[in-house]
Design a protein around this motif. Structure first.
Motif, PDB file in Angstrom:
ATOM      1  N   ILE A  78       0.759  -1.231  -0.312  1.00 24.29           N
ATOM      2  CA  ILE A  78      -0.059   0.137   0.223  1.00 24.29           C
ATOM      3  C   ILE A  78       0.895   1.213  -0.187  1.00 24.29           C
ATOM      4  O   ILE A  78       0.656   2.242  -0.813  1.00 24.29           O
ATOM      5  N   ALA A  79       2.087   1.176   0.775  1.00 25.63           N
ATOM      6  CA  ALA A  79       2.979   2.356   0.743  1.00 25.63           C
ATOM      7  C   ALA A  79       3.394   2.701  -0.631  1.00 25.63           C
ATOM      8  O   ALA A  79       3.391   3.579  -1.217  1.00 25.63           O
ATOM      9  N   LYS A  80       3.724   1.298  -1.372  1.00 29.97           N
ATOM     10  CA  LYS A  80       4.281   1.630  -2.706  1.00 29.97           C
ATOM     11  C   LYS A  80       3.320   2.227  -3.519  1.00 29.97           C
ATOM     12  O   LYS A  80       3.659   3.234  -4.543  1.00 29.97           O
ATOM     13  N   TRP A  81       2.125   1.793  -3.322  1.00 30.26           N
ATOM     14  CA  TRP A  81       1.029   2.459  -4.217  1.00 30.26           C
ATOM     15  C   TRP A  81       0.951   4.188  -3.926  1.00 30.26           C
ATOM     16  O   TRP A  81       0.888   4.663  -4.911  1.00 30.26           O
ATOM     17  N   VAL A  82       0.891   4.212  -2.591  1.00 29.87           N
ATOM     18  CA  VAL A  82       0.789   5.835  -2.274  1.00 29.87           C
ATOM     19  C   VAL A  82       1.982   6.730  -3.164  1.00 29.87           C
ATOM     20  O   VAL A  82       1.719   7.572  -3.524  1.00 29.87           O
ATOM     21  N   PHE A  83       2.987   6.144  -3.017  1.00 30.63           N
ATOM     22  CA  PHE A  83       4.261   6.990  -3.177  1.00 30.63           C
ATOM     23  C   PHE A  83       4.524   6.653  -4.873  1.00 30.63           C
ATOM     24  O   PHE A  83       5.191   7.892  -5.404  1.00 30.63           O
ATOM     25  N   ASN A  84       4.011   5.605  -5.610  1.00 28.34           N
ATOM     26  CA  ASN A  84       4.399   5.624  -6.866  1.00 28.34           C
ATOM     27  C   ASN A  84       3.618   5.179  -7.703  1.00 28.34           C
ATOM     28  O   ASN A  84       3.583   4.969  -9.067  1.00 28.34           O
ATOM     29  N   GLY A  85       2.215   4.894  -7.185  1.00 25.00           N
ATOM     30  CA  GLY A  85       1.077   4.721  -8.003  1.00 25.00           C
ATOM     31  C   GLY A  85       0.586   5.732  -8.862  1.00 25.00           C
ATOM     32  O   GLY A  85       0.906   6.964  -8.560  1.00 25.00           O
ATOM     33  N   ASP A  86      -0.328   5.255 -10.036  1.00 21.80           N
ATOM     34  CA  ASP A  86      -1.062   6.280 -10.602  1.00 21.80           C
ATOM     35  C   ASP A  86      -2.188   5.586 -11.278  1.00 21.80           C
ATOM     36  O   ASP A  86      -2.618   4.434 -11.069  1.00 21.80           O
ATOM     37  N   ASP A  87      -2.823   6.296 -12.063  1.00 24.08           N
ATOM     38  CA  ASP A  87      -3.837   5.863 -12.711  1.00 24.08           C
ATOM     39  C   ASP A  87      -3.808   4.387 -13.406  1.00 24.08           C
ATOM     40  O   ASP A  87      -5.098   3.733 -13.698  1.00 24.08           O
ATOM     41  N   ARG A  88      -2.866   4.203 -13.706  1.00 24.42           N
ATOM     42  CA  ARG A  88      -2.451   2.696 -14.471  1.00 24.42           C
ATOM     43  C   ARG A  88      -3.061   1.526 -13.404  1.00 24.42           C
ATOM     44  O   ARG A  88      -3.222   0.464 -13.628  1.00 24.42           O
ATOM     45  N   ASN A  89      -2.688   2.098 -11.983  1.00 28.82           N
ATOM     46  CA  ASN A  89      -3.104   0.911 -10.940  1.00 28.82           C
ATOM     47  C   ASN A  89      -4.681   1.087 -10.548  1.00 28.82           C
ATOM     48  O   ASN A  89      -5.146   0.072 -10.051  1.00 28.82           O
ATOM     49  N   ARG A  93      26.211  30.620  -5.113  1.00 33.40           N
ATOM     50  CA  ARG A  93      27.639  30.487  -4.703  1.00 33.40           C
ATOM     51  C   ARG A  93      28.583  29.696  -5.663  1.00 33.40           C
ATOM     52  O   ARG A  93      29.753  29.611  -5.273  1.00 33.40           O
ATOM     53  N   GLY A  94      28.215  29.311  -6.719  1.00 33.66           N
ATOM     54  CA  GLY A  94      28.985  29.065  -7.848  1.00 33.66           C
ATOM     55  C   GLY A  94      28.837  27.335  -7.773  1.00 33.66           C
ATOM     56  O   GLY A  94      30.124  26.884  -8.536  1.00 33.66           O
ATOM     57  N   LEU A  95      28.297  26.657  -6.957  1.00 37.53           N
ATOM     58  CA  LEU A  95      28.461  25.504  -6.833  1.00 37.53           C
ATOM     59  C   LEU A  95      27.637  24.783  -8.284  1.00 37.53           C
ATOM     60  O   LEU A  95      26.633  25.278  -8.653  1.00 37.53           O
ATOM     61  N   ARG A  96      28.176  23.560  -8.807  1.00 39.88           N
ATOM     62  CA  ARG A  96      27.561  22.654  -9.858  1.00 39.88           C
ATOM     63  C   ARG A  96      26.627  21.840  -9.112  1.00 39.88           C
ATOM     64  O   ARG A  96      26.826  21.265  -7.993  1.00 39.88           O
ATOM     65  N   VAL A  97      25.219  21.925  -9.516  1.00 38.82           N
ATOM     66  CA  VAL A  97      24.111  21.072  -9.119  1.00 38.82           C
ATOM     67  C   VAL A  97      23.707  20.434 -10.326  1.00 38.82           C
ATOM     68  O   VAL A  97      23.049  20.797 -11.217  1.00 38.82           O
ATOM     69  N   GLY A  98      23.261  19.206  -9.751  1.00 42.88           N
ATOM     70  CA  GLY A  98      22.376  18.135 -10.645  1.00 42.88           C
ATOM     71  C   GLY A  98      21.366  17.630  -9.724  1.00 42.88           C
ATOM     72  O   GLY A  98      21.299  17.860  -8.571  1.00 42.88           O
ATOM     73  N   LEU A  99      20.639  16.528 -10.491  1.00 40.69           N
ATOM     74  CA  LEU A  99      19.464  16.049  -9.570  1.00 40.69           C
ATOM     75  C   LEU A  99      19.795  14.549  -9.478  1.00 40.69           C
ATOM     76  O   LEU A  99      20.411  13.994 -10.211  1.00 40.69           O
ATOM     77  N   GLY A 100      19.494  14.134  -8.195  1.00 43.40           N
ATOM     78  CA  GLY A 100      19.408  12.915  -8.057  1.00 43.40           C
ATOM     79  C   GLY A 100      18.152  12.158  -7.534  1.00 43.40           C
ATOM     80  O   GLY A 100      17.430  13.078  -6.689  1.00 43.40           O
ATOM     81  N   THR A 101      17.739  10.992  -7.983  1.00 42.83           N
ATOM     82  CA  THR A 101      16.562  10.442  -7.260  1.00 42.83           C
ATOM     83  C   THR A 101      16.682  10.128  -5.972  1.00 42.83           C
ATOM     84  O   THR A 101      15.845   9.827  -5.193  1.00 42.83           O
ATOM     85  N   ASP A 102      17.920   9.617  -5.722  1.00 44.36           N
ATOM     86  CA  ASP A 102      18.219   8.818  -4.296  1.00 44.36           C
ATOM     87  C   ASP A 102      17.489   7.702  -4.161  1.00 44.36           C
ATOM     88  O   ASP A 102      17.023   7.702  -2.869  1.00 44.36           O
ATOM     89  N   VAL A 103      16.803   6.830  -5.002  1.00 48.09           N
ATOM     90  CA  VAL A 103      16.256   5.598  -4.682  1.00 48.09           C
ATOM     91  C   VAL A 103      17.158   4.984  -3.738  1.00 48.09           C
ATOM     92  O   VAL A 103      18.275   4.971  -3.614  1.00 48.09           O
ATOM     93  N   SER A 104      16.387   4.367  -2.714  1.00 51.58           N
ATOM     94  CA  SER A 104      15.132   4.550  -2.145  1.00 51.58           C
ATOM     95  C   SER A 104      14.603   5.603  -0.965  1.00 51.58           C
ATOM     96  O   SER A 104      13.544   5.569  -0.468  1.00 51.58           O
ATOM     97  N   GLY A 105      15.763   6.267  -0.734  1.00 50.16           N
ATOM     98  CA  GLY A 105      15.333   7.600   0.234  1.00 50.16           C
ATOM     99  C   GLY A 105      14.330   8.261  -0.311  1.00 50.16           C
ATOM    100  O   GLY A 105      13.479   8.670   0.208  1.00 50.16           O
ATOM    101  N   GLY A 106      14.556   8.270  -1.803  1.00 49.03           N
ATOM    102  CA  GLY A 106      13.666   9.170  -2.664  1.00 49.03           C
ATOM    103  C   GLY A 106      12.970   7.828  -3.336  1.00 49.03           C
ATOM    104  O   GLY A 106      13.173   6.901  -3.707  1.00 49.03           O
ATOM    105  N   PHE A 107      11.553   8.068  -3.190  1.00 50.54           N
ATOM    106  CA  PHE A 107      10.542   6.975  -3.753  1.00 50.54           C
ATOM    107  C   PHE A 107      10.502   6.704  -5.247  1.00 50.54           C
ATOM    108  O   PHE A 107       9.971   5.861  -5.452  1.00 50.54           O
ATOM    109  N   SER A 108      10.806   7.622  -5.751  1.00 57.19           N
ATOM    110  CA  SER A 108      10.725   7.527  -7.463  1.00 57.19           C
ATOM    111  C   SER A 108      12.069   7.489  -7.903  1.00 57.19           C
ATOM    112  O   SER A 108      13.047   8.158  -7.827  1.00 57.19           O
ATOM    113  N   ALA A 109      12.160   6.536  -9.020  1.00 56.54           N
ATOM    114  CA  ALA A 109      13.359   6.366  -9.840  1.00 56.54           C
ATOM    115  C   ALA A 109      13.386   7.310 -11.075  1.00 56.54           C
ATOM    116  O   ALA A 109      14.318   7.308 -11.838  1.00 56.54           O
TER     117      ALA A 109
END
Lengths: 507, 507
Positions: A481-492, B348-364
């Motif tokens: 259920i947590a996976k659905w809440v954080f990554n789910g969409d209308d495909r689910n 401050r002149g830092l170079r910045v990119g984006l990270g998904t940080d899976v799975s602290g971040g929930f989306s890949a």
């Protein structure tokens, strides 16, 4: 313009039928707890009402049919919908969940979803919102936009929506017709905005309070004509927000709410400049909430959207009046309005639901709103609740998966005054539900008890491809259920029902 | 365990071909500006390198072919890929965009996406992360998980990823093999974690610095064996984070980075408790950044993930050393780490990119990271940057659509040290790209110039159903791109190429 003739009135629907749904059911038991019922059957009568729930009822259609005896139903006339991991519907692992309640959405703004630049509330209204809303004087445009927003919200599992329309009577009535036609439960409100104080553009406002009231009554009549018992459609009084309305209009709407037993929806305390402006415009009232209260617009059936910057006194007043809060986290982030303190509201006994607030919010999905509600609550927990939080944050400010799902269902049902009818699975409640599917798990245990790679081919070759959530096989139900809440969409969201009627089906 | 034999080595790929891509191209011209090129052709040679770009080159295949003369290419040997709104590929409105760079992702944690409860960094590591990572000692599990994370990230348009693996040599080498096989450009790092100070669980750590270094060298050898010229795969030194590593290990890795010309990736200043802990563990260093600097780990090829709570002094040091920042907004929100001040970093002149940080971040998805980067920057703008922002927020703290797309492409390319090779469409750069499609607009202008309803049937009946973004027909290109950023997903990512090779195709 000629009055619209609905193309698919309630009385033209296919004949009602009795249904049994079998599989896993998940709903909120309380704010903090989900109930997960496996091998359960829910019996829904021809009015779309749940009449019986049995657990441990077996998994096959035969088991389900056999348990139907005591209802006195003729099994030949009952449609049986069974979903579990072993059914061959291509859904894989799945569960039934209550339909979502969107407590705040602007239907005409839907085409602007994602378009807001770097604006904040007051310039966003003038730059993006009013021009689009004004263009819904065109019936064909209204038809396309309203059809689409209903289709899309249904596809996201929204079974009930509290819609702001525009100032136009004809388009607003069309929105009500289309909700009825597509079978979505809805509160439909014509926007009331008669002030010439600068809040409303001259090209898009009611001329005065009398005209605003008259137009509003036309919309009420229409709703009561197409759905006299408010089975699905309810008119809702919609003073846009305090700066848009004269005192005369607010007072008239407050009175009308009592006379006609109608709900009210409006905005409150979304953005700091707006709050300051209301303080200037209504300096006699003392607070934003007090403005609505003074004119009788703070009722137990009032929905207040945002409430980002409300004070302790305002929270107390809202609590006393019994009004509900539509928490709109996506919009609050997008328009840099601030971070609403939901735990703080709940602690003060306020009723809280979720609103997508399209198109201040960029997504029409309540699931996305639930996700963002969780994220921003963790910003509050990290001490980022802004000046009004005085730099404090506590771990308990974070909203759990269980809590955001409560807000999305039972919380929303309370806010729209329908907690007796919808929001969970109990006998007597209506069958407003969604079937959520994950597809086949990616791994399996082999005979030795080891997890074995079950991956072949590309992404589309793995699982049955129902959506963006990957289930590996070892997750428990809370984790699924947590996976659905954080990554789910209308495909689910595989199927959606309102009042027993199938209103959306993923293709 | 026996060494893994890659199943699809670079030298077993299909023979290289010359390609021409035609249609609309969008990429970052600068941090604040997108360039949108219509009717443009991009010529890619057999090495996957862009050799020519022509604008106003016509829309048909014949036009494209005709313009090929001056390259001296035999048109019969060239594959021509044309996409515009009129092509009948079912893609509808579409544009080419540079592939995304994910500057920080933990491949083994992918199965935990969305599973983090109400934890924050240090308990999250012990509860969710270390047990899962430790289980990747199983080769079959690693194979399933790594295959899936590569498939998924490719499907989200990620053409380059900086991966943290686990401590296991064999699994880490398998990740490198699989990246090569699927054709994803990758930096692959075995996690180095030898400290017995309590940061690492006893069941999951290197025994000492010597063992950690020896295992790391095995992974470096493997990467250099399968891709000697680092065409796609580069080994990256990966001290997990300061508390995980002994001073001896940090010093050895800093030296190895110089000796072998290798990049480094690690974490910095994600969470306040972690910062305080580093202060205790390395009290001689003065700051978190100074720890890495003291041991030679702050190089121009170092990727520092998070940097939520870094000080002015640390920003200055990082700037001087030329290290890059992986901004991980989804993870920072999910784990209640706080809100990173990206405008402050850029100033401050830092170079910045984006990270998904899976799975602290929930989306890949890097697109989701870009979206959340925009949202949290608006919380900073609203004065919610937390104590470190001293309650101040300014409108300019908000990151625009153009800026988050820069971070997702050119910014990320700078952070992973590949800005000469990838990140935009220029002659000499490699063809790392995605084709983004919207489907058919929902409305059309009729002969009288009025917008006309073009909606039929249900959601799936409208448009060609390529994804979640609705284009009504009147949006300009900037608005279409904003819609993609805020509502798009992998359904919009129709095709993905790395170094000229088609590596993903939506089915």
């Amino acid at each position: 313009m000629a009055a619209h003739t609905p193309t698919n009135r309630l009385d033209k629907k296919p004949p009602p039928k009795r249904q049994v749904f079998a599989g896993t059911f998940v709903h909120s038991k309380s704010l903090t707890e989900l109930e997960i019922l496996h091998d359960t059957c829910v019996y829904v009568d021809e009015d779309g009402v749940i009449v019986k729930i049995t657990t441990a009822c077996g998994k096959g259609k035969d088991d389900v049919m056999a348990s139907m005896g005591e209802l006195g139903w003729d099994t030949k006339e009952v449609e049986c919908v069974v979903f579990d991991a072993r059914s061959d519907e291509g859904v894989g692992e799945s569960f039934f969940f209550p339909g979502f309640v969107d407590t705040h959405i602007h239907a005409p703004q839907y085409p602007n979803s994602g378009i807001f630049g770097s604006s904040t509330l007051l310039d966003w209204l003038n730059t993006y919102t009013f021009p689009l809303e004004a263009s819904l004087s065109s019936r064909s445009k209204a038809h396309a936009i309203y059809s689409r927003v209903i289709q899309r919200t249904l596809s996201h599992g929204t079974t009930t929506a509290a819609y702001f329309a525009t100032i136009h009577v004809d388009s607003t009535n069309l929105l009500a017709d289309l909700c009825l036609q597509y079978g979505q439960r809805a509160l439909v409100g014509r926007c009331c905005m008669d002030s010439s104080s600068g809040a409303n553009p001259d090209y898009y406002r009611d001329e005065d309070a009398a005209q605003s009231l008259e137009r509003t009554k036309q919309c009420i009549e229409h709703c009561e004509q197409i759905d006299p018992t408010r089975e699905l459609i309810t008119a809702i009084l919609t003073p846009r927000f305090a700066p848009s309305c004269t005192r005369e209009l607010l007072g008239s709407l407050g009175k009308l709410a009592v006379d006609r037993k109608l709900p009210i929806q409006t905005h409150i305390s979304e953005n700091r400049s707006e709050v300051a402006w209301v303080g200037d415009l209504f300096s006699e009232c003392g607070s934003y909430a007090a403005v609505y209260d003074k004119y009788g617009c703070l009722t137990p059936d009032t929905i207040l959207a945002h409430a980002v910057h409300i004070s302790e006194d305002e929270a107390r007043l809202i609590r006393e009046r019994g009004s509900g809060i539509a928490h709109c986290p996506v919009s609050n982030s997008a328009l840099a309005s601030g971070v609403a303190r939901v735990r703080w509201m709940l602690d003060r006994g306020l009723r809280v639901g979720l609103g997508t607030d399209v198109s201040g919010g960029f997504s029409a999905s309540v699931l996305v709103a639930a996700r963002e509600a969780s994220c921003v609550s963790r910003c509050v927990a990290a001490g980022m609740g802004g000046p009004s939080s005085e730099g404090r944050g506590e771990e308990r400010d974070a909203l759990s998966v269980e809590e955001v799902l409560y807000l999305a269902t039972r919380g929303g049902a309370e806010v729209v005054g329908m907690e007796e009818r919808i929001g969970g699975f109990e006998v007597g409640k209506q069958w407003d539900a969604q079937l959520v599917g994950f597809g086949r798990p990616l791994m399996r245990r082999n005979e030795g008890g080891e997890w074995e790679d079950d991956v072949e081919g590309g992404v589309e070759g793995v699982g049955v491809g129902v959506g963006p959530v990957d289930i590996f096989g070892w997750e428990n139900w809370e984790e699924r259920i947590a996976k659905w809440v954080f990554n789910g969409d209308d495909r689910n969201t595989v199927k959606v029902w309102v009042k027993g009627r199938l209103v959306h089906q993923r293709k």
